[in-house]
Design an enzyme around this catalytic site. Sequence first.
Site, mmCIF file in Angstrom:
data_model
loop_
_atom_site.group_PDB
_atom_site.id
_atom_site.type_symbol
_atom_site.label_atom_id
_atom_site.label_comp_id
_atom_site.label_asym_id
_atom_site.label_seq_id
_atom_site.Cartn_x
_atom_site.Cartn_y
_atom_site.Cartn_z
ATOM 1 N N ASN A 260 0.861 -1.183 0.000
ATOM 2 C CA ASN A 260 0.000 0.000 0.000
ATOM 3 C C ASN A 260 0.897 1.233 0.000
ATOM 4 O O ASN A 260 1.481 1.574 1.023
ATOM 5 C CB ASN A 260 -0.889 -0.028 1.261
ATOM 6 C CG ASN A 260 -1.673 1.249 1.444
ATOM 7 O OD1 ASN A 260 -1.804 2.051 0.511
ATOM 8 N ND2 ASN A 260 -2.204 1.459 2.638
ATOM 9 N N TRP A 261 0.977 1.865 -1.159
ATOM 10 C CA TRP A 261 1.904 3.008 -1.301
ATOM 11 C C TRP A 261 1.384 4.268 -0.605
ATOM 12 O O TRP A 261 2.110 5.249 -0.493
ATOM 13 C CB TRP A 261 2.118 3.320 -2.775
ATOM 14 C CG TRP A 261 2.899 2.305 -3.548
ATOM 15 C CD1 TRP A 261 3.031 0.970 -3.275
ATOM 16 C CD2 TRP A 261 3.663 2.545 -4.735
ATOM 17 N NE1 TRP A 261 3.821 0.379 -4.221
ATOM 18 C CE2 TRP A 261 4.229 1.313 -5.133
ATOM 19 C CE3 TRP A 261 3.918 3.681 -5.516
ATOM 20 C CZ2 TRP A 261 5.036 1.187 -6.261
ATOM 21 C CZ3 TRP A 261 4.714 3.558 -6.645
ATOM 22 C CH2 TRP A 261 5.268 2.319 -7.004
ATOM 23 N N LYS A 262 0.128 4.280 -0.216
ATOM 24 C CA LYS A 262 -0.499 5.473 0.382
ATOM 25 C C LYS A 262 -0.285 6.680 -0.537
ATOM 26 O O LYS A 262 -0.217 6.507 -1.749
ATOM 27 C CB LYS A 262 0.048 5.719 1.792
ATOM 28 C CG LYS A 262 0.024 4.445 2.654
ATOM 29 C CD LYS A 262 0.208 4.711 4.105
ATOM 30 C CE LYS A 262 0.392 3.397 4.845
ATOM 31 N NZ LYS A 262 0.057 3.491 6.233
ATOM 32 N N HIS B 17 -9.491 0.639 4.587
ATOM 33 C CA HIS B 17 -8.231 0.863 5.317
ATOM 34 C C HIS B 17 -8.512 1.779 6.509
ATOM 35 O O HIS B 17 -9.327 2.690 6.425
ATOM 36 C CB HIS B 17 -7.191 1.493 4.392
ATOM 37 C CG HIS B 17 -5.821 1.510 4.983
ATOM 38 N ND1 HIS B 17 -5.434 2.452 5.900
ATOM 39 C CD2 HIS B 17 -4.769 0.683 4.820
ATOM 40 C CE1 HIS B 17 -4.175 2.194 6.271
ATOM 41 N NE2 HIS B 17 -3.754 1.124 5.619
ATOM 42 N N GLU C 146 -6.976 4.205 7.695
ATOM 43 C CA GLU C 146 -6.791 5.641 7.446
ATOM 44 C C GLU C 146 -8.013 6.222 6.745
ATOM 45 O O GLU C 146 -8.359 7.391 6.945
ATOM 46 C CB GLU C 146 -5.501 5.861 6.630
ATOM 47 C CG GLU C 146 -4.266 5.644 7.508
ATOM 48 C CD GLU C 146 -3.017 5.216 6.765
ATOM 49 O OE1 GLU C 146 -2.962 5.326 5.531
ATOM 50 O OE2 GLU C 146 -2.078 4.748 7.446
ATOM 51 N N GLU D 71 -5.350 -5.568 10.316
ATOM 52 C CA GLU D 71 -4.394 -4.501 10.577
ATOM 53 C C GLU D 71 -4.767 -3.774 11.866
ATOM 54 O O GLU D 71 -5.591 -2.838 11.834
ATOM 55 C CB GLU D 71 -4.399 -3.497 9.424
ATOM 56 C CG GLU D 71 -4.041 -4.085 8.087
ATOM 57 C CD GLU D 71 -3.438 -3.036 7.164
ATOM 58 O OE1 GLU D 71 -2.314 -3.250 6.705
ATOM 59 O OE2 GLU D 71 -4.073 -1.998 6.942
ATOM 60 N N GLY E 87 2.176 1.924 10.765
ATOM 61 C CA GLY E 87 3.072 3.070 10.640
ATOM 62 C C GLY E 87 3.743 3.471 11.938
ATOM 63 O O GLY E 87 4.335 4.548 12.024
ATOM 64 N N SER F 263 3.380 -2.433 10.355
ATOM 65 C CA SER F 263 4.828 -2.374 10.608
ATOM 66 C C SER F 263 5.558 -3.661 10.226
ATOM 67 O O SER F 263 6.528 -4.035 10.875
ATOM 68 C CB SER F 263 5.097 -1.992 12.067
ATOM 69 O OG SER F 263 4.588 -0.693 12.340
ATOM 70 N N GLY G 9 2.776 -1.272 4.350
ATOM 71 C CA GLY G 9 2.765 0.164 4.064
ATOM 72 C C GLY G 9 4.175 0.663 3.835
ATOM 73 O O GLY G 9 4.775 0.456 2.779
ATOM 74 N N GLY G 10 4.753 1.283 4.851
ATOM 75 C CA GLY G 10 6.058 1.944 4.727
ATOM 76 C C GLY G 10 7.126 1.125 4.011
ATOM 77 O O GLY G 10 7.812 1.638 3.110
#
Length: 256
Positions: free
Chosen positions: A9-11, A94, A96, A170, A176, A217, A238-239
């Site tokens: 997930n590149w956000k 998600h 977010e 998640e 994150g 994470s 993610g990151g």
Amino acid sequence: MRKPFVAGNWKMFKTVGEARQLVSEMVPGLQAVAEVEKVLCPPFTALLAVAALLEGTDIGLGAQNMHWELSGAYTGEISSAMLAELCQYVILGHSERRMYFGETDETVNRKVQVALKQGLTPIVCVGETLQENEAGQTAEVVSRQVRKGLAGVASAFDSSGNSSFVIAYEPVWAIGTGRAATASGAVDVIAGVIRPALSVLFDRPAAQAIRILYGGSVNGSNAAEFFAESEIDGALVGGACLKLADFTQIVRAAAR
Ligand code: PEP
């Protein structure tokens, strides 16, 4: 046997030029791991460029959100029909989106239904907040998100017999933050809450066939601990998915 699945997930990161560069660098290493279903989810603006680079590879492409209507006066929104021209997957629900954009179990459900009709594979995210976790509400919250998010979905399989959606567990407190759940903590929720909730919605063979990922994470160093658990079918990342070495390492680890 559930095929391992890893999605990035590149956000809201990467311009088109940056996306092209990262994907060009990633493709050879990811393609070398045929046992894993791999999906990149860049921002909408980079989908077309990334689709061109993934053509002829076994790497899938996904979006990070969509609207539930096929078209209409919804300024700034993107429909499932628009996505289906470009990609095969879509992340829905998600945390977010739930936290900052008012996404609810009901809107997630509407989106899931429409994505499935359009032939997209939804990656449906569920997970409790820190407050809910500390209040002992994890099972109640996650079970509700699964049951409501997937309400009315007639089958867990598409017409070719492949599972038609993926769940990502998640925990919000792990996203994150660098504070991943423990593998056994993730298994407690996946095997103890999510799969039983799926068994209420679908028959047993279907509930067993659905892939359930862990997200929060995950990086190149801790991925193998999660994938050592037979109940964890992969990861939503993610990151670390924006880091070539990390993401490649995660995908390799998923091949178990
Ligand atoms: C995510 O955004 O879905 C996620 C899991 O992020 P991170 O890996 O950075 O925690």
